[in-house]
Design an enzyme around this catalytic site. Structure first.
Site, short mmCIF file in Angstrom:
data_model
loop_
_atom_site.label_atom_id
_atom_site.label_comp_id
_atom_site.label_asym_id
_atom_site.label_seq_id
_atom_site.Cartn_x
_atom_site.Cartn_y
_atom_site.Cartn_z
CB SER A 364 44.80 -15.02 -33.39
OG SER A 364 44.00 -16.76 -33.41
CG ASP A 365 47.23 -19.93 -36.39
OD1 ASP A 365 48.27 -19.61 -37.00
OD2 ASP A 365 47.89 -21.21 -34.96
CE LYS A 366 42.69 -18.09 -43.37
NZ LYS A 366 41.52 -18.99 -43.99
CE LYS A 649 51.89 -19.29 -36.37
NZ LYS A 649 50.63 -20.29 -35.88
#
Ligand SMILES: Nc1ncnc2c1ncn2[C@@H]1O[C@H](COP(=O)(O)OP(=O)(O)OP(=O)(O)O)[C@@H](O)[C@H]1O
Ligand SMILES: [Ca+2]
Length: 938
Positions: A364-366, A649
Site C-alpha cells: 500500500s501507498d502511505k 513497485k
C-alpha cells in the site's frame, strides 16, 4: 444491454483493427483533422476560449446529437426472449412433447398439468436470468467518467455524458479523453491509443491540422485514424502533457463508438469460477442422464406405463440438472460486487472477486491511503535561527497565537519559497485551497504568521514540475524589479545535495560547512522520525536571463533556507484493518516516497511491525542495487519501502509473485499503471487517482481508504462461502431426488413422486431459496482464516461429505414415509404421494436452513439475519400449502388435503436433517477450540 463506454471491454484480446477501416470513413474526426482549430470552432459555432455560450445551446445540441454515451441497445422485446427460452432447452422441448402426447392420447388432465408446470419452471428460470443481466448491467455504471468542461467561460467538472459537439474541454496527464476532440492547444502531449488501434507506443499529438494532400493516393484521400494527430479519441489515455480540445464527435459518432458497436456482440470472458460451474453442471447433467436412462429402461422392462416413465424421466432430468447453477453463481457474484460498491470498493473485473480471497500480500501507498492526506505544517527548523535539532519552531505548541514574532529572516525565506514554489489555487466555489496537499499546507500556514500569498507579485517564467522520481519542484520567477529567482522545494537529502550556501537568521547568505550539512540532515531525520513529511526549501538568484527555460541541470549551488515538517495523521480505521488482516496471515507492506524515518514512525503508529529497521525497511537506493531474485529472498521480512518511486513497485510485485504470493498493490499515478496491471489485484484510488491508474486496476476504492481493501477481501471470501453453501443445498436436493426415484424403481415400488411434483421441487432447488443462500451476510470471522489457495477447488471433500450426508437423511426419511403410507392400504393413492411429496419439500427447506452456514449453528447466526432467505422459504412453503389445499392445484399436482396431525408428523421427521447438521456443527465448533478450523476446507 446498455454499456458504459469506459468500462473495460476493450481490454479483451480482440483486435479492433479490422473494425477501424469502417470507422475511418464515417467519423467526425476525419472531417475536422484537416482544417485549422479556428475553422473547426467556426464550423461548430463555438469559441475556443469560452466554449459554448450557454447551457440552453448545449441542451439544444444534445436533443439533436443525443447524450455522449455508447449504448449498444438490445432491441429484442422481452416476450421474444421469454419465448426463446422455451425452445432453447431440449429438455423443455421434450416435456412439451410429452404433454402433446398425453393430449393426443386423451389424457387432457396430464397435458394441462405438465404444460402449467413447464410454464412455471421456465418463468422462474427466465426471471432469474433477467435479474442476472440487470445486475451485470448495474456493474457497468459504477465508474462514471468525468471531464473538465468550459462553457460560457466557466470551468467545471462534469460527467462526460453531458458533452455535445462544440463543447471545449481540458485534459491532462492521466485523464481519459471524454469524446472525440479536435485538439486546439497542447503541451508535450502524448496519448495512448492502444485500446483503439492496438498500437502500444503512445502517439504525439498537437493542434496542427493534418495536410490532406499527402493522403491523395489513398482511396478517397482518407487520413488513417492513426495519422489524425490533431484528434484525441474518446476512451484513449493521456500519457504526458496536457491540452484543450473542441468536441467534434460524441457517443456513437466517435471512432470508439463505431468500434464498440461492432465488438459489443463479443461475449465477456467468464470468470474461473463461472467456468468451473459450467463444467460441474455439464458433468452432473451427463451423470444424471445416464442414471435416468437406466431408471427409464428398468421401469419399461418392469412393464410400467411407457408414457409415465418418459414423463418422470424427463422431469427428473429437469430437476436433477442444476441448470440454474451458473446463473445463481453469476447473480451471487454480481450482487456481491454491488454490495462491495456500497461499501466503497468497486470491482472492475468480475474474476477479481475470486482472487480477493487468495490475496496474501497487500502493498500500500502511505500518503492518502494509510494516512488522511490532510497535511498541516507542524514544525519549522532553520539552521541560522535554531542551530541544532533540539530547537524547532513547534507550531502545535504555539497554536492560536500570532507567530509574527518568530519571523526571523531564514524562516521568512523558507515560508516565501513554500509560497511561491507552489501550484495550489484558491477556489472561491469551495472556499478553500485545492491541489496537492503538501502545497496546500504551505499556503494555509501563511496567515498564522500574518503573511499573504505573494504569487501575484511575481511572474512565473518556468517550472520544473514535481514528480515522485525527481522528488523536488522548482519555479523560476521575475519580480517587478526584474530580479530573477529560482525557488526550489523537495526531499531534504536531495535539496541539501544541491545546496552550497544557506540563509542565516539575518538574511545574509553564508557558505555551508561539513558540520552544518550534518546538522541539517540530523534535523531532517529528527523531524521525520516524528512521522512528519519533511521538505527542504532553497533558492537561487539567477543572472537576468529572464526568458530562458530551466531544466534539472540548472538546479545547483542553491541557498538553503530551512526545513518544514508536515503532519499527515493516519486514517482512524487503518490500524484495526491491519490488525485483522495480519491475524488472517496477510502480509502488509508500505511503499512510500517519503523518508525512512517518516515511514517507520507512521508504520508503527498503524500497527505494521517494524522491529528491526535494518531488515524491515528497504530504501529505493538499496532496491536499485538488487535484482529480482535477491529481492525475492529478503522481501519476506520487509514491511516498509521508503524513498521509493512508482517504478520500484514493479520490481516489488515481480519479486513477490516469484515467491508465489498473490499480491494486491495500490497506486494512483500514471507511473503506477504497470505495477497495477501486473499485480493480482491492482487497487486504484477513486478520489486522488488518475484515469490511467483506474484503467489499469482491478478495483477502485472510492474513498481512497486502505481499510476498504479489508472490506473487499472480506466480501470476496464471503461470496465464496455462500457459493459453497448453495452448492451444498442444490446438489443434496438433486442427489436425493434422483436416488429416491432410482431406489423405488429398483425396488419395484410405484413412483413416489409424479412429474409435476418433481418439477415443483426443481423450482425450489434452482430458484429463490438457493439464490437467497447466495446473499447471506458476510461472517467477519472469515478474516481469521488464512487466504484460500488459488488452486483450491470449490467442491471440496468437506462440501461433498456434507451434501451426501444431507441427501442420505432426505432419502431415508422420504422413503420411510412413502412405505408407511403405502403399507397402510397396500395401494398407492393420491394421499400417499402427497405425504411423500410434502415430506420431501419440508426436508428440503430444513436442509436449506442448515446450508446457511457451513460451521456455525443457526442459533449463533440468528434466524432473522437473512431476510431474503426467510421470504424465499416462506413463499416456498406457502406454495406447497397451495399445492395440497387449493382444489385447482390439487388437480395439477394430484394431491389431497392433509390433516394438521399429518403436517406435524412430517415436520418432525423432516427436521431430522436440520438437527443432525446442528450436531455436526456443534462437534466441529468444539474441535475448533483446540485447533482453528480452516474455512477453505469446510
Ligand atoms: N509538491 C511537492 N513539491 C516538492 N516536493 C515534494 C512535493 N510533494 C512531495 N515532495 C517530496 O517528495 C517526497 C516523496 O513524495 P512522493 O509524492 O513521491 O511520495 P508518495 O509516493 O506520494 O508517498 P506515498 O507513497 O506515501 O503516497 C516527499 O517526502 C517530499 O519530500
Ligand atoms: Ca434443475
Amino acid at each position: 444491454m446498455s454499456e458504459n463506454p469506459f468500462a473495460s471491454h476493450l481490454e479483451q484480446d480482440s483486435n479492433p483493427a479490422a473494425a477501424l477501416d469502417a470507422v475511418s470513413t464515417t467519423s467526425a474526426s476525419l472531417k475536422y483533422c484537416t482544417i485549422s482549430s479556428e475553422k473547426t470552432a467556426e464550423a461548430l459555432h463555438t469559441n475556443i476560449r469560452e466554449g459554448l455560450p450557454s447551457v440552453s445551446e448545449a441542451n439544444q445540441r444534445r436533443a439533436l446529437h443525443g447524450a455522449n454515451e455508447i449504448a449498444s441497445d438490445d432491441d429484442e422485446p422481452l416476450w421474444k426472449k421469454f419465448l426463446s427460452t422455451f425452445v432453447g432447452d431440449p429438455l423443455i422441448l421434450l416435456l412439451i412433447g410429452s404433454a402433446a402426447i398425453s393430449f393426443i392420447m386423451g389424457n387432457i388432465d396430464d397435458a394441462v398439468s405438465i404444460t402449467l408446470a413447464i410454464v412455471i419452471v421456465v418463468t422462474v428460470g427466465f426471471v432469474q436470468e433477467y435479474r442476472s443481466e440487470k445486475s451485470l448491467e448495474a456493474l457497468n455504471k459504477l465508474v462514471p467518467a468525468e471531464c473538465h468542461l468550459i462553457r460560457s467561460g466557466q470551468e467545471s467538472k462534469v460527467l462526460a455524458s453531458v458533452l455535445v459537439p462544440g463543447d471545449v474541454v481540458f485534459f491532462r496527464v492521466g485523464d481519459r479523453i471524454p469524446a472525440d476532440l479536435r485538439i486546439v492547444e497542447s503541451v508535450d502531449l502524448s496519448i495512448d491509443e492502444s485500446n483503439l488501434t492496438g498500437e502500444n507506443e503512445p502517439v504525439l499529438k498537437s493542434s496542427h491540422a493534418v495536410d490532406k494532400h499527402s493522403y491523395n493516393d489513398l482511396p478517397g484521400s482518407i487520413v488513417p485514424i492513426a495519422d489524425r494527430t490533431c484528434i484525441a479519441y474518446m476512451g484513449t489515455l493521456v500519457r504526458e502533457g496536457h491540452g484543450k480540445g473542441i468536441v467534434v464527435g460524441t457517443g456513437k459518432n466517435t471512432a470508439f463508438g463505431t468500434v464498440f458497436e461492432m465488438m459489443s456482440s463479443i461475449e465477456k470472458p467468464k470468470t474461473p469460477l463461472q467456468t468451473a460451474m459450467d463444467k460441474l453442471g455439464k458433468d452432473l447433467s451427463f451423470m444424471s442422464f445416464i442414471l435416468i436412462g437406466i431408471i427409464c429402461l428398468i421401469g419399461i422392462i418392469q412393464g410400467r406405463s411407457w408414457l409415465e416413465m418418459f414423463q418422470i424421466s424427463v422431469s427428473l432430468a429437469v430437476a436433477a440438472i442444476p441448470e440454474g447453477l451458473p446463473i445463481i453463481v453469476t447473480v451471487t457474484l454480481a450482487l456481491g460486487v454491488l454490495r462491495m460498491a456500497n461499501r466503497k470498493a468497486i470491482i472492475r473485473r468480475l474474476p477479481s472477486v475470486e482472487t480477493l480471497g487468495s490475496v496474501n500480500v497487500i502493498c500500500s501507498d502511505k500518503t492518502g491511503t494509510l494516512t488522511a492526506n490532510h497535511m498541516t505544517v507542524a514544525k519549522i527548523w532553520c539552521l541560522g535561527s535554531m542551530a541544532n535539532k533540539t530547537n524547532v519552531l513547534n507550531m502545535e505548541k504555539k497554536n492560536g497565537g500570532n507567530l509574527k514574532n518568530y519571523l526571523t529572516e531564514d524562516i521568512k525565506a523558507t515560508l516565501r519559497i513554500g509560497n511561491i514554489c507552489n501550484n495550489s489555487t484558491f477556489s472561491q466555489e469551495h472556499g478553500k485551497f485545492l491541489g496537492n496537499p503538501t502545497d496546500m499546507a504551505l499556503l494555509e500556514v501563511l496567515p498564522k504568521f500574518d503573511l499573504d500569498d505573494q504569487r501575484s507579485r511575481v511572474s512565473r517564467v518556468d517550472e520544473i514540475p514535481f514528480n515522485s522520481k525527481r522528488k523536488l519542484m522548482a519555479v523560476k520567477t521575475v519580480d517587478s524589479n526584474n530580479k530573477v529567482v529560482v525557488y526550489v522545494k523537495g526531499a531534504y537529502e536531495k535539496i541539501l545535495e544541491k545546496s552550497t550556501h544557506y540563509v542565516n537568521k539575518d538574511g545574509r547568505v553564508e557558505k555551508l560547512n561539513m558540520a552544518q550539512r550534518e546538522q541539517i540532515i540530523e534535523s531532517g531525520n529528527s523531524l521525520a522520525s516524528d512521522g512528519l513529511r519533511t521538505l527542504a526549501f532553497a533558492e537561487l538568484d539567477l543572472p537576468n536571463d529572464r526568458s530562458k527555460k530551466i531544466s534539472d541541470d540548472d538546479v545547483h549551488d542553491l541557498v538553503f533556507a530551512g526545513l518544514i515538517g508536515m503532519k499527515d495523521p493516519p486514517r482512524p480505521t487503518v490500524r484495526a484493518a491491519i490488525e485483522t488482516l495480519t491475524e488472517g496471515s496477510v502480509h502488509i507492506i508500505m511503499i512510500t516516497g517519503d523518508a525512512e524515518n517518516t515511514a517507520v514512525n507512521i508504520a508503527r503508529q498503524i500497527g505494521i511491525p517494524v522491529v528491526n529497521p535494518e531488515i524491515a525497511v528497504l530504501t529505493g537506493d538499496k532496491l536499485d542495487t538488487m535484482n529480482d531474485d535477491q529481492l525475492a529472498n529478503v522481501i519476506n521480512h520487509v514491511s516498509v519501502f521508503a524513498r521509493a518511486t512508482p517504478e520500484h513497485k514493479l520490481n516489488i510485485v515481480r519479486a513477490l509473485q516469484k515467491r508465489g504470493d498473490i499480491v494486491a498493490m495500490t497506486g494512483d499515478g500514471v507511473n503506477d499503471a504497470p505495477a497495477l496491471k501486473l499485480a493480482d489485484i491492482g487497487v486504484s484510488m477513486g478520489k486522488m487517482g488518475t484515469d490511467v491508474a483506474k484503467e489499469a486496476s482491478d478495483m477502485v476504492l472510492t474513498d481512497d481508504d486502505f481499510s476498504t481493501i479489508l472490506t473487499a477481501i472480506e466480501e470476496g471470501k464471503g461470496i465464496f462461502n455462500n457459493i459453497q453453501n448453495f452448492l451444498t443445498f442444490q446438489l443434496s436436493t438433486s442427489v436425493a431426488a434422483l436416488s429416491l426415484v432410482a431406489i423405488s424403481t429398483a425396488l419395484k415400488l410405484p413412483n413416489p413422486l409424479n412429474a409435476m411434483q418433481i418439477l415443483w421441487i426443481n423450482i425450489l432447488m434452482d430458484g429463490p431459496p438457493a439464490q437467497s443462500l447466495g446473499v447471506e451476510a458476510v461472517d467477519h470471522e472469515v478474516m481469521k482464516k488464512p487466504p484460500r489457495k488459488r488452486t483450491d477447488k470449490i467442491l471440496t471433500n468437506e462440501v461433498f461429505k456434507r451434501l451426501l450426508g444431507s441427501a442420505a437423511f432426505i432419502i431415508v426419511g422420504t422413503i420411510y414415509v412413502f412405505m408407511k403410507e403405502m403399507n397402510e392400504d397396500g395401494k398407492i393413492s393420491d394421499r400417499d404421494t402427497t405425504m411423500t411429496f410434502t415430506c420431501f419439500v419440508f426436508f428440503d427447506m430444513f436442509n436449506a436452513l442448515s446450508c446457511r452456514h457451513s460451521v456455525k449453528s443457526i442459533f449463533e447466526i440468528g434466524f432473522f439475519t437473512n431476510k431474503m432467505f426467510n421470504y424465499a422459504v416462506g413463499l416456498s412453503l406457502l406454495g406447497q400449502m397451495c399445492a395440497i389445499y387449493v382444489p385447482f392445484f390439487q388437480g395439477i399436482f394430484k394431491t389431497e388435503s392433509l390433516s394438521l396431525g399429518d403436517l406435524c408428523f412430517l415436520l418432525a421427521i423432516s427436521s431430522s436433517v436440520f438437527f443432525a447438521d446442528e450436531l455436526r456443527k456443534l462437534y466441529i465448533r468444539k474441535g475448533r477450540l483446540q485447533e482453528a478450523y480452516d474455512y477453505s476446507n469446510v
